[in-house]
Design a protein around this motif. Structure first.
Motif, PDB file in Angstrom:
ATOM      1  N   TYR A  60      31.054  10.804  70.676  1.00  0.00           N
ATOM      2  CA  TYR A  60      30.277   9.851  70.784  1.00  0.00           C
ATOM      3  C   TYR A  60      30.621   8.036  71.031  1.00  0.00           C
ATOM      4  O   TYR A  60      31.786   8.562  71.055  1.00  0.00           O
ATOM      5  N   VAL A  61      30.363   7.213  71.477  1.00  0.00           N
ATOM      6  CA  VAL A  61      30.565   6.201  71.711  1.00  0.00           C
ATOM      7  C   VAL A  61      30.484   5.423  70.632  1.00  0.00           C
ATOM      8  O   VAL A  61      29.264   4.726  70.109  1.00  0.00           O
ATOM      9  N   LEU A  93      35.096  11.840  67.508  1.00  0.00           N
ATOM     10  CA  LEU A  93      35.012  13.391  66.819  1.00  0.00           C
ATOM     11  C   LEU A  93      34.756  13.202  65.680  1.00  0.00           C
ATOM     12  O   LEU A  93      34.758  12.621  65.047  1.00  0.00           O
ATOM     13  N   GLU A  94      33.536  13.777  65.977  1.00  0.00           N
ATOM     14  CA  GLU A  94      33.227  13.873  64.409  1.00  0.00           C
ATOM     15  C   GLU A  94      32.222  15.949  63.906  1.00  0.00           C
ATOM     16  O   GLU A  94      31.938  16.147  64.784  1.00  0.00           O
ATOM     17  N   ALA A  95      32.590  15.974  62.904  1.00  0.00           N
ATOM     18  CA  ALA A  95      32.943  17.312  62.863  1.00  0.00           C
ATOM     19  C   ALA A  95      31.700  17.397  61.140  1.00  0.00           C
ATOM     20  O   ALA A  95      32.132  16.220  60.759  1.00  0.00           O
ATOM     21  N   VAL A  96      30.579  18.245  60.867  1.00  0.00           N
ATOM     22  CA  VAL A  96      29.578  17.631  59.643  1.00  0.00           C
ATOM     23  C   VAL A  96      29.365  18.764  59.366  1.00  0.00           C
ATOM     24  O   VAL A  96      29.169  19.891  60.067  1.00  0.00           O
ATOM     25  N   VAL A 118      25.822   9.346  72.192  1.00  0.00           N
ATOM     26  CA  VAL A 118      26.361  11.546  71.865  1.00  0.00           C
ATOM     27  C   VAL A 118      26.555  11.814  73.191  1.00  0.00           C
ATOM     28  O   VAL A 118      25.394  12.539  73.666  1.00  0.00           O
ATOM     29  N   GLY A 119      28.176  12.793  73.154  1.00  0.00           N
ATOM     30  CA  GLY A 119      28.895  12.847  74.580  1.00  0.00           C
ATOM     31  C   GLY A 119      27.764  14.249  75.077  1.00  0.00           C
ATOM     32  O   GLY A 119      27.635  15.040  75.226  1.00  0.00           O
ATOM     33  N   ARG A 120      28.232  15.204  73.860  1.00  0.00           N
ATOM     34  CA  ARG A 120      28.254  17.005  73.372  1.00  0.00           C
ATOM     35  C   ARG A 120      28.293  16.919  71.514  1.00  0.00           C
ATOM     36  O   ARG A 120      28.716  16.040  71.396  1.00  0.00           O
ATOM     37  N   VAL A 121      27.009  17.879  71.683  1.00  0.00           N
ATOM     38  CA  VAL A 121      26.833  18.703  70.247  1.00  0.00           C
ATOM     39  C   VAL A 121      26.261  19.567  70.506  1.00  0.00           C
ATOM     40  O   VAL A 121      25.922  20.367  70.998  1.00  0.00           O
ATOM     41  N   ARG A 122      27.188  20.113  69.360  1.00  0.00           N
ATOM     42  CA  ARG A 122      27.414  21.436  69.192  1.00  0.00           C
ATOM     43  C   ARG A 122      27.364  22.813  67.895  1.00  0.00           C
ATOM     44  O   ARG A 122      27.656  21.615  67.374  1.00  0.00           O
ATOM     45  N   VAL A 123      26.488  23.782  67.425  1.00  0.00           N
ATOM     46  CA  VAL A 123      26.158  24.297  66.360  1.00  0.00           C
ATOM     47  C   VAL A 123      26.764  25.549  66.198  1.00  0.00           C
ATOM     48  O   VAL A 123      27.103  26.197  66.840  1.00  0.00           O
TER      49      VAL A 123
END
Length: 133
Positions: A60-61, A93-96, A118-123
């Motif tokens: 995300y920005v 870049l964030e990892a939750v 938010v650019g991309r979200v991967r689960v």
């Protein structure tokens, strides 16, 4: 069915290089495969039941979303075990790492996807415990 899309030129050029490098027959074939992967990913998330452990990774920005992101993380503090955050210029870049009811994890993912910044979200669902009927 034919359709039209608005895609930045750079992204389309990279997409074309990618499907050609994979030896696919056409852009249409590559788009069908990409759409199918998107749909399958959605169904996996929607079909999760019970308690799940998951990682949610997104970029995300920073300046455009950080306050909203902190608000969401507080809202989902019961499900978020920990986060890992790195800065790359204006992008982050964030990892939750999450654990909790599948419905709450889905809600968190959809809330993150709803932000333009938010650019991309991967689960990745690491474990899903099925509820007894």
């Amino acid at each position: 069915m034919r359709t039209s899309l608005n895609i930045p030129e750079e992204m389309l050029a990279e997409f074309d290089r990618t499907w050609q490098a994979e030896g696919l027959d056409s852009r249409s074939r590559a788009l069908r495969e990409a759409i199918q992967e998107y749909v399958e990913s959605h169904h996996r998330l929607e079909q999760a039941r019970g308690t799940v452990a998951a990682t949610v990774v997104f970029d995300y920005v920073h300046e455009e979303i950080i306050e909203d992101l902190h608000e969401i993380q507080h809202e989902f503090q019961a499900e978020i075990d920990t986060t890992c955050h790195v800065h790359h210029g204006e992008w982050c870049l964030e990892a939750v790492f999450c654990h909790g009811p599948a419905e709450e994890i889905r809600d968190l993912v959809y809330r993150l996807k709803d932000f333009d910044a938010v650019g991309r979200v991967r689960v990745t669902l690491l474990r899903a415990e099925q509820q007894s009927h």
